[in-house]
Design an enzyme around this catalytic site. Structure first.
Site, PDB file in Angstrom:
ATOM      1  N   LYS A   1     -13.107  -7.750  -9.126  1.00 19.88           N
ATOM      2  CA  LYS A   1     -13.808  -7.575  -7.855  1.00 19.88           C
ATOM      3  C   LYS A   1     -14.401  -6.165  -7.782  1.00 19.88           C
ATOM      4  CE  LYS A   1     -12.884  -7.364  -2.962  1.00 19.88           C
ATOM      5  NZ  LYS A   1     -12.021  -7.537  -1.835  1.00 19.88           N
TER       6      LYS A   1
ATOM      7  N   LYS B   1       0.832  -1.212   0.000  1.00 25.03           N
ATOM      8  CA  LYS B   1       0.000   0.000   0.000  1.00 25.03           C
ATOM      9  C   LYS B   1       0.862   1.256   0.000  1.00 25.03           C
ATOM     10  CE  LYS B   1      -4.589  -1.098   1.260  1.00 25.03           C
ATOM     11  NZ  LYS B   1      -5.165  -1.762   2.408  1.00 25.03           N
TER      12      LYS B   1
ATOM     13  N   LYS C   1     -14.222   0.361  -5.184  1.00 24.60           N
ATOM     14  CA  LYS C   1     -14.226   1.789  -5.457  1.00 24.60           C
ATOM     15  C   LYS C   1     -13.040   2.187  -6.336  1.00 24.60           C
ATOM     16  CE  LYS C   1     -15.914   5.698  -3.272  1.00 24.60           C
ATOM     17  NZ  LYS C   1     -16.539   6.326  -2.174  1.00 24.60           N
TER      18      LYS C   1
END
Ligand code: TRP
Ligand code: SF4
Length: 329
Positions: free
Chosen positions: A193, A112, A196
């Protein structure tokens, strides 16, 4: 009764994947457990510290959606993390006993850090899973409904609990177990999947017109079916995956047969899927809008939830302070 705690980040609008993957599960768990559902607004600051004005509205939207989906604020404790300050104290104390190597090796951390658009180079972001451990353990939760991506955070939570027990000689915390939210992973419009970040979602607040447009124009189907007269294959068709999740059995059966014989065209098939999705979420959308139109009522629900959560959190903190021999004057 055993306790359940789960948290969601207030990232704005919830989509169909959130509804089927998490929310419907939360509602069911109310029957068997004492359920705590937390909106993790402090966690949201790890990536949105530079956009603070977006956070409270997002908290309100999550609360409005949870209530619309059937969360009962009498049976469940629905609250915002930042309103129960005890989480911060426990996070601080846990940070003293958590080896740096444990947080540095969280698989999602480095990934991340490198791939996110947000600046995640902060001290707070490294501590994200330690705050999550505090969220869970402060309620002595037995079960934590989460998606697969959270399993490592849960493992770390158990490790912190064990280290606490080992260091201070008291078994305060049950070891929390994940309840995997059913592999009911809703695909996105494009077949990946629903998320957002991929911008491939159908949102609970989408109007019928928007849903119809998304389904007919954006939903992927069997790409080998080019002409109307070509037979299609529902087994590999993303639109059919939506039929299986949202349409009645008879419609699924009909599409399954008519697609293979080119009896139905993809446009009509997608229109049918749009109808099924609209039928499922339109009542919810109306409730969400009605809830959002009453912000004071929503705030009352959240305030009441945080008051009830705080009672439990304070009891745990009394025990934690005693175990760690914090000053008593
Ligand atoms: N990290 C979780 C997520 O992104 C959100 C979360 C915060 C959470 N605190 C929690 C989940 C406690 C379960 C329990 O989905
Ligand atoms: Fe998919 Fe429906 Fe087209 Fe068949 S008719 S390929 S199931 S969208």
């Amino acid at each position: 009764m055993e306790r359940v705690l789960s948290g969601v980040q207030p990232s704005g609008s919830l989509h169909l994947g959130n509804l089927v993957g998490a929310l419907e599960n939360y509602v069911k768990l109310q029957d068997q457990y004492q359920t705590f559902y937390m909106i993790a607004d402090w966690h949201a600051y790890t990536s949105r510290f530079d956009d603070p004005g977006s956070i409270e509205p997002a908290v309100m939207e999550v609360a409005a959606s949870f209530l619309a989906a059937g969360l009962d604020p009498q049976r469940s404790v629905l609250f915002a993390q930042s309103q129960v300050k005890e989480h911060a104290e426990l996070h601080l104390l846990f940070s003293m006993i958590t080896p740096l190597s444990w947080v540095e090796r969280v698989p999602t951390y480095k990934e991340k850090l490198q791939n996110s658009e947000a600046d995640l180079g902060s001290y707070g972001f490294l501590g994200y899973p330690v705050l999550q451990a505090a969220d869970i353990l402060i309620y002595k939760a037995h079960k934590v409904p989460v998606g697969e991506d959270q399993l490592f955070h849960l493992e770390l939570t158990r490790e912190i609990a064990r280290r606490f027990h080992f260091l201070y000689g008291v078994e305060l915390f049950p070891e929390p177990q994940a309840v995997l939210t059913h592999a009911a992973r809703v695909p996105g419009l494009d077949g990946r999947k629903m998320s957002k970040t991929y911008d491939n979602g159908i949102y609970l607040r989408d109007t019928p017109a928007v849903i119809l447009q998304k389904c007919t124009r954006q939903m992927a189907s069997d790409s080998a079916r080019i002409r109307r007269s070509d037979p299609g294959n529902p087994d590999i068709c993303n639109t059919y995956a939506f039929h299986k999740l949202f349409s009645a059995a008879a419609t699924c059966e009909l599409v399954n047969v008519e697609c293979r014989s080119a009896g139905i065209g993809c446009f009509d098939c997608k229109k049918k899927v749009a109808e099924a999705i609209i039928a499922r979420i339109e009542p919810l959308r109306e409730k969400i809008e009605a809830n959002l139109a009453q912000p004071d009522t929503l705030k009352d629900v959240l305030r009441d939830g945080s008051n009830r959560a705080r009672v439990v959190a304070q009891e745990t903190m009394t025990e934690v302070r005693a175990a760690m021999k914090l000053s008593t004057f």
